[in-house]
Scaffold this active site. Structure first.
Site, PDB file in Angstrom:
ATOM      1  N   HIS A  50      -6.238   0.265  -0.581  1.00  0.00           N
ATOM      2  CA  HIS A  50      -6.452  -1.671  -0.344  1.00  0.00           C
ATOM      3  C   HIS A  50      -8.219  -1.692  -1.387  1.00  0.00           C
ATOM      4  O   HIS A  50      -8.549  -2.128  -0.167  1.00  0.00           O
ATOM      5  CB  HIS A  50      -7.244  -1.296   1.453  1.00  0.00           C
ATOM      6  CG  HIS A  50      -5.714  -0.409   2.017  1.00  0.00           C
ATOM      7  ND1 HIS A  50      -5.568   0.598   2.259  1.00  0.00           N
ATOM      8  CD2 HIS A  50      -4.886  -1.000   2.572  1.00  0.00           C
ATOM      9  CE1 HIS A  50      -4.490   0.894   2.774  1.00  0.00           C
ATOM     10  NE2 HIS A  50      -3.931  -0.082   3.568  1.00  0.00           N
ATOM     11  N   ASP A  84      -7.188   5.866  -1.560  1.00  0.00           N
ATOM     12  CA  ASP A  84      -6.927   4.569  -0.933  1.00  0.00           C
ATOM     13  C   ASP A  84      -7.007   3.283  -1.787  1.00  0.00           C
ATOM     14  O   ASP A  84      -7.423   2.997  -2.756  1.00  0.00           O
ATOM     15  CB  ASP A  84      -8.527   3.840   0.179  1.00  0.00           C
ATOM     16  CG  ASP A  84      -8.260   3.013   1.410  1.00  0.00           C
ATOM     17  OD1 ASP A  84      -6.655   2.150   0.794  1.00  0.00           O
ATOM     18  OD2 ASP A  84      -9.178   2.631   2.121  1.00  0.00           O
ATOM     19  N   CYS A 140       0.755  -1.363  -0.133  1.00  0.00           N
ATOM     20  CA  CYS A 140       0.019   0.140   0.429  1.00  0.00           C
ATOM     21  C   CYS A 140       0.721   0.934   0.262  1.00  0.00           C
ATOM     22  O   CYS A 140       0.914   2.554  -0.377  1.00  0.00           O
ATOM     23  CB  CYS A 140      -0.704  -0.187   1.280  1.00  0.00           C
ATOM     24  SG  CYS A 140      -0.148  -0.543   2.801  1.00  0.00           S
TER      25      CYS A 140
END
EC number: 3.4.22.-
Length: 468
Positions: free
Chosen positions: A352, A350, A148
């Site tokens: 993820h 994000d 990430c």
């Protein structure tokens, strides 16, 4: 996750078997099966879990769904990394008169919410990917769970390249033909070992920073990796400066950005001798004299265990600067790319979400639909931010850097004590002499090069912790 007080007596709620105190409405890795009737009075909820990170003391899980089958399907996808886990973010923008700042641009929700969403969706969005070629030949074929921060570093660098070639005001629209430079930028980040900023190159360059492939990176490590990879990228020809000891030295930056380029004969000889992965972006633009566009990264520690509130206003001011590339940060082992703020809430992209590997087509174009986040952006309270962050700025010309210095003097350094970072004119005399980084002399392919970076670069020192 914010902690809460335990509830009183009430109807018994179903609980995750892994953690009886789990309070996540949709536990990211709890694979819940639909209710099953095994006879009168024997209806029960089954749970299969490997981990459940969303635990709040004293609370049982709140699971509400209209269709057990639909809920189970969504939770299985969450557990497999096919959908982003829901954390403590706020999706919908509130009705407010407060301005929203996104990478140096101001938006007003009531007047131009659609423009705000278009501006956010124009940012390149890099997420977990799967089914790419194994890193190093035998390594992982997905970065889910560990990549990430690398993806956030890619997003920050991609924004710098957008500003360099297309300008900050460039907008992306779905199904609209994009300029050639856009596709060349996107190709730099495809998950292939012959792309200069791919997950393969970043992970393997991280070995020289003491990080094994598959190990989680911090903001400073990603900054060092980008600085070293940029030396091989002659098409974009960036000068990457990573500050030390929370100090930005004007003299060193100007020395680096005005340093003479590599000789064209040596560069062209190298280009014809090797089909290097990191050299696929070579172009005569890399040999032009003059100011090299600057990518400035400032790793910081804004507290010990939690962010010190004294830094909040200065941190927010950085997103207002026209040179802003946002910030890398997040929470332990969960990295986000912060692109702006609204009030005391940070707006971020994000990484993820696990998507399948996308390659370029025969004509050099890339199907870019999955590289732009077309949903409402995530937000989080600024006080929930981990104190380890890295600010990013892009200065295409020297006048942009001079303007940034003026803004820092006016908005950041006005704090007399506990400044977020320092800006000094001269190189500190007690520091080692500053030598602008240069491309190492190598005679290998790009893949072999990155596997032996420990011999090319010395390990950088970590930045020191600020006192609070």
């Amino acid at each position: 996750m914010e902690s809460g007080e335990g509830g009183g007596s009430g109807p018994r709620r179903p609980q995750c078997r892994l953690s009886p105190q789990c309070s996540v409405a949709e536990p990211p890795r709890c694979l819940l099966g639909p209710p099953r009737n095994n006879g009168p009075g024997r209806r029960r909820l089954r749970a299969r879990a490997t981990s459940c990170p969303g635990t709040v003391r004293g609370r049982a899980p709140r699971i509400a769904f209209s269709s057990a089958r639909a809920c189970a399907l969504r939770l299985r996808r969450l557990g497999a990394g096919l959908l982003p886990p829901r954390r403590d973010f706020l999706e919908e923008f509130p009705e407010t008169d407060e301005p929203v700042w996104i990478l140096g641009k101001q938006h007003h929700l009531k007047a131009d919410k659609s423009k705000l969403l278009l501006d956010i969706s124009a940012r390149l969005w890099f997420t977990y990917r799967r089914k790419f070629s194994p890193i190093g030949g035998t390594g992982p074929s997905s970065d889910a769970g560990w990549g990430c921060m690398l993806r956030c570093g890619q997003m920050m660098l991609a924004q710098a390249l957008i500003c360099r070639h297309l300008g900050r005001d460039w907008q992306w629209e779905k199904h609209r033909r994009q300029p050639e430079e856009y596709h060349k930028i996107l190709q730099c980040f495809l998950d292939r070992k012959d792309c200069c900023y791919s997950i393969h190159q970043m992970a393997q360059m991280g070995v020289g920073e003491g990080k094994s492939i598959g190990e989680w990176f911090g903001p400073n490590t990603v900054a060092q990796v980008l600085k070293k990879l940029a030396l091989f990228d002659e098409w974009n020809s960036l000068a990457v400066y990573v500050s030390m000891d929370n100090t930005v030295v004007i003299e060193d930056i100007k020395k680096m950005c005005w340093s003479p380029p590599q000789s064209s004969s040596a560069a062209y000889g190298s280009m014809h001798s090797h089909r290097s992965a990191l050299g696929r972006n070579k172009n005569t633009a890399g040999f032009c004299s003059g100011w090299k566009p600057l990518l400035l990264i400032i790793p910081l520690r804004l507290g010990i265990n939690h962010i010190n509130p004294i830094y909040i206003e200065a941190f927010k001011e950085c997103f207002k600067m026209p040179q802003s590339l946002g910030a890398l940060g997040g929470k332990p082992n969960n990295a986000y790319y912060f692109i702006g703020f609204l009030g005391n809430e940070l707006i971020y992209l994000d990484p993820h979400t696990t998507q399948i590997f996308v390659d370029s087509e025969e004509n050099g174009m890339v199907d870019d639909q999955s590289f732009h986040c077309q949903q409402a952006p995530h937000r989080m309270k600024i006080m929930n931010l981990d104190p380890s962050v890295a600010l990013g700025f892009f200065c295409k010309e020297e006048k942009d850097f001079d303007n940034w210095c003026s803004l820092v003097q006016k908005e950041i350094l006005k704090q007399q004590s506990l400044r977020m970072f320092e800006l000094v004119q001269k190189h500190p005399p007690h520091w080692p002499p500053f030598i602008p980084p240069t491309k190492p002399e190598v005679t290998t392919t790009g893949a072999e090069l990155i596997e032996s970076t420990d011999k090319l670069f010395e390990l950088e020192e970590e930045f020191e912790i600020l006192s609070v």
